[in-house]
Design an enzyme around this catalytic site. Sequence first.
Site, short mmCIF file in Angstrom:
data_model
loop_
_atom_site.label_atom_id
_atom_site.label_comp_id
_atom_site.label_asym_id
_atom_site.label_seq_id
_atom_site.Cartn_x
_atom_site.Cartn_y
_atom_site.Cartn_z
N LEU A 65 5.83 6.07 4.65
CA LEU A 65 6.38 4.75 5.38
C LEU A 65 5.31 3.71 5.88
CD1 LEU A 65 8.49 7.20 7.60
CD2 LEU A 65 9.32 5.49 5.95
N PRO A 66 5.55 2.72 6.26
CA PRO A 66 4.68 1.63 6.65
C PRO A 66 3.66 1.90 7.83
CG PRO A 66 6.97 0.76 6.42
CD PRO A 66 7.05 2.13 6.33
N THR A 96 -0.13 5.83 5.64
CA THR A 96 -1.46 5.41 6.44
C THR A 96 -1.41 5.04 7.75
OG1 THR A 96 -2.63 4.89 4.31
CG2 THR A 96 -3.45 3.87 6.40
N LYS A 171 -9.28 8.60 5.96
CA LYS A 171 -8.95 7.48 5.37
C LYS A 171 -9.43 6.19 5.98
CE LYS A 171 -5.76 4.52 3.04
NZ LYS A 171 -5.69 4.09 1.94
N LYS A 246 -4.60 -3.91 8.05
CA LYS A 246 -4.02 -2.84 8.64
C LYS A 246 -4.84 -1.64 8.77
CE LYS A 246 -0.83 0.81 7.75
NZ LYS A 246 0.08 1.49 6.91
P1 NAD Z 1 6.15 -0.69 1.16
O1 NAD Z 1 6.69 -1.66 2.56
O2 NAD Z 1 6.46 -0.80 -0.05
O3 NAD Z 1 7.31 0.61 1.49
C1 NAD Z 1 7.86 1.29 2.48
C2 NAD Z 1 9.22 1.67 2.46
O4 NAD Z 1 9.58 2.54 3.58
C3 NAD Z 1 10.10 0.45 2.22
O5 NAD Z 1 10.98 0.85 0.88
C4 NAD Z 1 11.13 0.50 3.39
O6 NAD Z 1 12.47 0.36 3.25
C5 NAD Z 1 10.86 2.27 3.85
N1 NAD Z 1 11.41 2.33 5.12
C6 NAD Z 1 10.74 2.00 6.40
N2 NAD Z 1 11.35 2.43 7.42
C7 NAD Z 1 12.18 3.42 7.06
C8 NAD Z 1 12.70 4.55 7.59
N3 NAD Z 1 12.91 4.45 8.82
N4 NAD Z 1 13.40 5.30 6.99
C9 NAD Z 1 13.32 5.18 5.57
N5 NAD Z 1 12.81 4.12 4.88
C10 NAD Z 1 12.08 3.58 5.38
O7 NAD Z 1 4.87 -0.05 1.54
P2 NAD Z 1 4.06 0.81 0.46
O8 NAD Z 1 3.05 -0.26 -0.39
O9 NAD Z 1 4.92 1.86 -0.21
O10 NAD Z 1 3.18 1.52 1.57
C11 NAD Z 1 3.43 2.78 2.19
C12 NAD Z 1 2.36 3.34 2.95
O11 NAD Z 1 1.42 3.70 2.13
C13 NAD Z 1 1.47 2.51 4.14
O12 NAD Z 1 1.68 3.30 5.23
C14 NAD Z 1 0.56 1.93 3.47
O13 NAD Z 1 -0.47 1.46 4.18
C15 NAD Z 1 0.06 3.22 2.45
N6 NAD Z 1 -0.67 2.86 1.31
C16 NAD Z 1 -0.28 1.66 0.55
C17 NAD Z 1 -1.12 1.42 -0.63
C18 NAD Z 1 -0.60 0.08 -1.65
O14 NAD Z 1 -1.54 -0.13 -2.51
N7 NAD Z 1 0.52 -0.29 -1.34
C19 NAD Z 1 -2.41 1.99 -0.99
C20 NAD Z 1 -2.69 3.05 -0.22
C21 NAD Z 1 -1.94 3.48 1.13
#
Ligand code: NAD
Length: 295
Positions: A65-66, A96, A171, A246
Amino acid sequence: MAKAGFIGLGNMGGPMAINLIKAGHQVAVFDLSEAACKQLSEAGATVAESAAAASEGADYVISMLPAGKHVAGTYLGDDGLLAKLDASTTVIDCSTIDAETSRKVGEAAADRGIGFMDCPVSGGVAAAAAGTLAFMCGGDAASFEKARVILADMGKNIFHAGPAGAGQVAKACNNMLLAIHMIGTCEALEMGARNGLDPKVLSDIMLASSGRNWSLEVYNPWPGVMENAPASKGYQPGFMVDLMVKDLGLAMEVAEGSGVDNAMGQLARRLYEGHQGGGNGQRDFSSILERLKAS
Ligand code: NAD
């Protein structure tokens, strides 16, 4: 084969859940986005109406999740998952988020006898799709042993960092260091170039010398030096500036909470925030080089 509930199917969670399906697990999913659910349905997942429905009878509940508020909202309180899950379930949160929220969720899980691990990842969307993520895990030893079995189907390197929250701290430490050495690498390359050096030659010199680091090795920020790096593709991410900002915010919380004088980390955060404010949030974090070029 295990039964897994997967919550949060975005850029990272989507491909991670698909890898679990490919590995033969029975996966039920939930996301607020219908489009994200549809993609997983096409990949063979069962789409559930809620996080609770996706988690029913699951051996593992995995979330991606975000931010901390989404994780707290999903797991804590009378309506949260921890109030409903069976004690045999292992909860793995790969988001994260701030270490404090991970600790709170870990404590609430322990109160109910449920195993919990915070397992943030290193490696972006490409590593999520390839199943080569690194997981930094926080939780007790027994939960780690259970979690690593299924994490191995989504990643390559799985580390037990310590108790709940330790994955988030690891992290934060890593990404603060990444920001610092990326900016340092950009400064060195720009300084060399302005003094007549070829950035490729300078990169080779530093790679064989004591300035060697990951940004130089696999992610050179100078366009054209490294064919597959984001710098050579117009700074398409990669790892977005927004996410680096972030993560640096989370690192500042860890530093402040433990009284660490992280002057370099604070400066890196200010520089990345300035770069983000210049309309670069969606670009790769190595584009910070352009800030120097403009100076
Ligand atoms: P994203 O925004 O693409 O995906 C998040 C998903 O969570 C969305 O599909 C959203 O609809 C869903 N969501 C939000 N609230 C929700 C809820 N209450 N119930 C169900 N679904 C819900 O984000 P992402 O890029 O997949 O990143 C996710 C996590 O991974 C973050 O914490 C980010 O910091 C971490 N991360 C991302 C990357 C990257 O390169 N994208 C790399 C390492 C870590």
